[in-house]
Every structure is written in structure tokens, then in C-alpha cells.
Design a protein around this motif. Structure first.
Motif, PDB file in Angstrom:
ATOM      1  N   GLU A  84       2.101   1.575  -3.239  1.00  0.00           N
ATOM      2  CA  GLU A  84       1.195   2.134  -4.437  1.00  0.00           C
ATOM      3  C   GLU A  84       1.070   3.589  -4.143  1.00  0.00           C
ATOM      4  O   GLU A  84       1.017   4.388  -5.121  1.00  0.00           O
ATOM      5  CB  GLU A  84       0.004   1.383  -4.047  1.00  0.00           C
ATOM      6  CG  GLU A  84      -1.256   1.462  -5.090  1.00  0.00           C
ATOM      7  CD  GLU A  84      -2.341   0.399  -5.161  1.00  0.00           C
ATOM      8  OE1 GLU A  84      -2.492  -0.040  -5.854  1.00  0.00           O
ATOM      9  OE2 GLU A  84      -2.894   0.518  -3.817  1.00  0.00           O
ATOM     10  N   ARG A  85       0.989   4.070  -3.013  1.00  0.00           N
ATOM     11  CA  ARG A  85       0.670   5.399  -2.545  1.00  0.00           C
ATOM     12  C   ARG A  85       1.788   6.286  -3.140  1.00  0.00           C
ATOM     13  O   ARG A  85       1.445   7.398  -3.879  1.00  0.00           O
ATOM     14  CB  ARG A  85       0.636   5.508  -1.058  1.00  0.00           C
ATOM     15  CG  ARG A  85       0.214   6.900  -0.782  1.00  0.00           C
ATOM     16  CD  ARG A  85       0.067   6.964   1.079  1.00  0.00           C
ATOM     17  NE  ARG A  85      -0.292   8.286   1.291  1.00  0.00           N
ATOM     18  CZ  ARG A  85       0.437   9.471   1.678  1.00  0.00           C
ATOM     19  NH1 ARG A  85       1.412   9.197   1.485  1.00  0.00           N
ATOM     20  NH2 ARG A  85      -0.051  10.265   2.117  1.00  0.00           N
ATOM     21  N   LYS A  89      -8.290   4.560  -5.700  1.00  0.00           N
ATOM     22  CA  LYS A  89      -7.231   4.670  -5.034  1.00  0.00           C
ATOM     23  C   LYS A  89      -6.936   6.102  -4.398  1.00  0.00           C
ATOM     24  O   LYS A  89      -6.575   6.009  -3.069  1.00  0.00           O
ATOM     25  CB  LYS A  89      -5.928   4.342  -5.975  1.00  0.00           C
ATOM     26  CG  LYS A  89      -5.857   3.141  -6.632  1.00  0.00           C
ATOM     27  CD  LYS A  89      -5.863   2.033  -5.569  1.00  0.00           C
ATOM     28  CE  LYS A  89      -5.601   0.669  -6.299  1.00  0.00           C
ATOM     29  NZ  LYS A  89      -5.664  -0.433  -5.864  1.00  0.00           N
ATOM     30  N   LEU A 123       0.479   5.267 -14.801  1.00  0.00           N
ATOM     31  CA  LEU A 123       0.113   4.005 -13.954  1.00  0.00           C
ATOM     32  C   LEU A 123      -0.306   2.805 -14.680  1.00  0.00           C
ATOM     33  O   LEU A 123      -0.099   1.693 -14.088  1.00  0.00           O
ATOM     34  CB  LEU A 123      -0.837   4.347 -12.810  1.00  0.00           C
ATOM     35  CG  LEU A 123      -0.200   5.311 -12.081  1.00  0.00           C
ATOM     36  CD1 LEU A 123      -1.183   5.934 -10.931  1.00  0.00           C
ATOM     37  CD2 LEU A 123       0.890   5.084 -11.043  1.00  0.00           C
ATOM     38  N   GLU A 126       0.800  -1.201  -0.057  1.00  0.00           N
ATOM     39  CA  GLU A 126       0.214  -0.005   0.022  1.00  0.00           C
ATOM     40  C   GLU A 126       0.744   1.249  -0.008  1.00  0.00           C
ATOM     41  O   GLU A 126       0.553   2.199  -0.524  1.00  0.00           O
ATOM     42  CB  GLU A 126      -0.950  -0.124   1.278  1.00  0.00           C
ATOM     43  CG  GLU A 126      -2.032  -0.993   1.188  1.00  0.00           C
ATOM     44  CD  GLU A 126      -3.038  -1.150   2.336  1.00  0.00           C
ATOM     45  OE1 GLU A 126      -2.440  -0.254   3.343  1.00  0.00           O
ATOM     46  OE2 GLU A 126      -3.866  -1.669   2.306  1.00  0.00           O
TER      47      GLU A 126
END
Length: 450
Positions: free
Chosen positions: A412-413, A444, A434, A409
Motif C-alpha cells: 500500500e505504501r 494513509k 488510487l 502495508e
């Protein structure tokens, strides 16, 4: 291609004016009555009308009034042997460009014709410039001395003076439009318009109208005639950015225009002959698109007479410091402040960064630096705060957890933040970087509170 409509009930006068236009290098079409002239005007693209005043049936003034209902801008020159002050006043009130008495001097008429056509061109260009939402890129020069860019410059110099189609390939932000402008600037068309159109930024159902134009009432919301980008670029260059995003059905219409050099506005059957050089660009693999059935192979070969590939910034490492200094100096000049130098450690940091947004990301970063940096030199620590990747590698946290989900996570952030930074906070552009849909990106963003 410029075309003039000559209207006179006397055959000798029609022929005299057509010979004059032929000597000027201008195509012409003739009509012996106002009624025939209207039919010609509706069937062809006419740039100027020369009409007699007194004719059987529809007079020159009546023709002028009808023409103004169809096209408010087309210049009309009235010719007459029976001129009065009142008819001259009436003609000017209806919007005539000029009023010429017979017998006339051919050189004087030639000068009036040239002035009328120049005014027509200026009006077209000014309307286009007023309608443009996005400004031209701030930097009109290409920067970089790496071997990859020297190869690009060499191709630009060779291809620029031709009329051949060119396909520009490369990742988002590598400067494809800047290269297209450079090609246009080296061509014989440099004094005419360079018209860019981003095929990915316009909904598929509106893109056809943007390309070819439409007539009033052609569809719901078409309240007036609109000139398409192809017509605006007549004599100049049309740049189709992100051509790989064009819908498949529209590709067939584009191919036909490229093959025939003729367009028809939506809602009209008038065939308009044009002289346009087409440059295009894509960040997609069009070969894969052909295999997947999303891009036409025949269109690909029509656009890809020459191909110029622009390398990503990470493959132009020796250009990064020069580009950074160039952008920083330019933005500081706009702000009216002295440009700080880049410390050696700063240059090294910038060269080690991967630049997912390429030159555009570097440009955005230097704009922020121009506003925020203080002192005579910019140290590496300043950019570590602005570069997500550099900040992440500057100090790894002690006691790092081995739990997979929070680590994924967090990664991804960070990737989302980097993509947003590279795309200048444009959500659609960040989603493309992305490799996800814009809807997924919004989900997201909400999930991570970004």
C-alpha cells in the motif's frame, strides 16, 4: 457574434450606418435616443456603440458617461455635426474611442469601426491571458508513431476543420488537452482563443460563474462584473476538461447553452448569443454515470458527436523511448545543457514499466533526469532509483516474511508513492488514481509517515 449599437435621433443616419455595418458583415441594433440605447445595452451583448452627440433628452456625452458606469471597456465612437475642441476633449476624457465629424467619409468610418472592434478583442484576450493561473502545456506537438496514435492523428485531421463537438476519453495523463489543442489548431477558429477549464478543479458552487460569468453584486464576493469562459471563447474553442466531474444540476444549464447558443451571466437577464465550439474530456465511464444517474444522457449525446479515445502509455510501448528522448531533449535545452542519450537497457526498462500516470508521469521523470543525470548516456541504474516499480523488482529481499499485514502495508505504501509520483505530488490527483477519497489518502499518508 459581433453586434454594434447605432444611436441617432435621425432615422436616415441610423439607416446609413446600419447599411455600412451590414456591408461589413456585422449585426447591428438601432436606438433613437440615449435612454433607449441604455435599455438595449442592458438587454443585449453589445461590442461597440456609434452614437450621435446632440440628441433630444440624453446627449451623446451623457450616454457615454452612463455606459462607462456599466462597462468600462466597451468602445464608443461619437459622431457629430457640431464639433468643438472642448467637446472632443470631454469625449476623450470620458473614454471615447474616437470622435468623428459629420459629414464623414464612409471608408474612414469603416476603418475606425474595425480598429475599435480589434481593440475590444485584444482587450478581452489580454485580460484572459493575465488571469490564467496555469500556463499552456510546454509541448505543442504530439509524439508517437504507434498504430494507436496514428489512428488518433487520422481522426484529428478529419474532425479538426469541422465545428462538431468532440469527446476525448482516456486515463489521466494521456494527453487529452494536447489533442484538444491540436483539433483547435486545425480548425478555422485557430486565430481565436482556445480556453481550457478543468471542471474537477473548481468547486461546484463556483463553476457556474466560471462558465457563464457574473454581474457585480450577483452573490457575496462578486465585487465586479466577470466575463465567463464561454464569452472568452466566442469565435474560438472551449475545452471542458474532466466533464464527468460536473455537478448534475449544472449539466442541465450547460445543455441548454449548447442547444441554444445563448448564455446569461449570473445576476443578469441579458441574453448573450455566442459562437463557441465545445470540446470535452473525461477519464470516467460516462455510460456508467448515466446508468447511475450522475450524468445526463442528453448532454452525453450533445458532447459526443465524435469521440477520440487516447490509449494509456502501457499500450503504446513502441512510443515510450521516442517520448522519453523527446522530453529529455526538451528539458535539457531549457536548462542549457547537452541532452544525454538513453542506453538500450534504459529504453527496455522504461518500456517494461506500467506507467500508471501515463505520459504525464514520463514527462515528470524526464524532467528529473534532465536535472540530475550526468555523462553522455543515461544507464538503467539511474531510473531504477526513480521508478518505484523497477526498484521493487530489481532485488527481492532474502528471507521474505510471509506475514500478511506488513506485506499489505508495504504494498500500500509503494502504491501511494507511485500514485503521488504519477500525479506530480498532487493529492487530489493521486487519490483519483488510487480510487480512494482525498481524506482517506491523507489518513494513509499520516499513518505511513509520508
Amino acid at each position: 457574434m459581433t453586434k454594434v449599437l447605432v444611436v441617432d435621433d435621425e432615422r436616415k443616419m441610423r439607416r446609413l450606418l446600419q447599411i455600412l455595418l451590414e456591408r461589413m458583415g456585422i449585426d447591428s441594433v438601432a436606438a433613437e435616443s440615449g435612454e433607449e440605447a441604455l435599455r438595449c445595452f442592458q438587454a443585449e451583448k453589445i461590442d461597440l456603440i456609434l452614437t450621435d452627440l446632440k440628441m433630444p433628452g440624453m446627449t451623446g456625452l451623457e450616454l457615454l458617461a452612463k455606459l462607462r458606469e456599466l462597462d468600462a471597456d466597451v468602445p464608443v465612437i461619437l459622431l457629430t455635426a457640431f464639433g468643438t475642441v472642448q467637446t472632443a476633449v470631454d469625449a476623450m476624457k470620458l473614454g471615447a474611442f474616437d470622435y468623428v465629424l459629420k459629414p464623414f467619409d464612409l471608408e474612414a468610418v469603416e476603418l475606425i469601426i474595425r480598429k475599435a472592434l480589434e481593440m475590444r478583442q485584444y482587450r478581452t484576450e489580454n485580460r484572459y491571458l493575465r488571469e490564467r493561473v496555469q500556463q499552456a502545456p510546454a509541448f505543442e506537438s504530439l509524439v508517437g508513431s504507434s498504430a494507436a496514435m496514428e489512428a488518433v492523428y487520422d481522426l484529428i485531421r478529419r474532425i479538426g476543420p469541422t465545428r462538431s463537438a468532440v469527446l476525448l476519453t482516456g486515463e489521466t495523463g494521456t494527453g487529452k488537452e494536447l489533442v484538444a489543442r491540436a483539433i483547435h489548431g486545425l480548425s478555422p477558429r485557430r486565430d481565436r482563443l482556445f480556453v481550457p477549464l478543468n471542471c474537477a478543479a473548481i468547486p461546484a458552487d463556483l463553476l457556474e460563474s466560471e462558465l457563464f460569468g457574473h454581474t457585480r453584486g450577483a452573490f457575496t464576493g462578486a465585487q465586479s462584473d466577470r466575463t465567463g469562459k464561454f464569452e472568452l471563447a466566442d469565435g474560438g474553442t472551449l475545452f471542458l476538461d474532466e466533464i464527468g466531474d460536473m455537478a448534475y444540476p449544472l449539466q442541465a444549464k450547460l445543455l441548454r447553452v449548447l442547444q441554444e447558443g445563448v448564455i446569461e451571466r449570473i445576476g443578469s437577464n441579458k441574453r448573450i448569443t455566442l459562437d463557441v465550439r465545445v470540446l470535452s474530456s473525461t477519464n470516467r465511464d460516462l455510460g456508467a454515470g448515466i446508468r447511475a444517474g450522475t450524468f445526463r444522457e442528453d448532454l452525453y449525446y450533445r458532447l459526443n458527436v465524435f469521440q477520440i479515445h487516447l490509449p494509456p502509455l502501457r499500450e503504446r510501448q513502441q512510443d515510450i523511448s521516442h517520448l522519453a528522448a523527446f522530453f529529455l531533449a526538451r528539458f535539457c535545452q531549457e536548462l542549457g545543457k547537452p541532452a544525454p542519450a538513453l542506453a538500450p537497457g534504459t529504453c527496455q526498462l522504461l518500456e517494461q514499466y506500467s506507467w500508471p500516470g501515463n505520459v504525464r508521469e514520463l514527462q515528470n521523470l524526464m524532467e528529473r533526469a534532465a536535472v540530475l543525470a550526468t555523462g553522455p548516456e543515461v544507464e538503467p541504474g539511474f531510473f531504477r532509483l526513480l521508478l518505484p516499480q523497477a526498484a521493487a523488482t530489481a532485488a527481492e529481499p532474502a528471507g521474505e516474511t510471509l506475514a500478511l499485514e506488513p506485506a499489505v502495508e508495504e504494498l500500500e505504501r509503494k502504491l501511494i508513492l507511485r500514485a503521488l509520483s504519477a500525479a506530480d505530488d498532487n493529492k487530489a490527483g493521486a487519490a483519483r488514481l488510487l480510487g480512494v477519497s482525498e481524506r482517506t489518502l491523507w489518513y494513509k499518508l499520516k499513518r505511513y509517515g509520508l
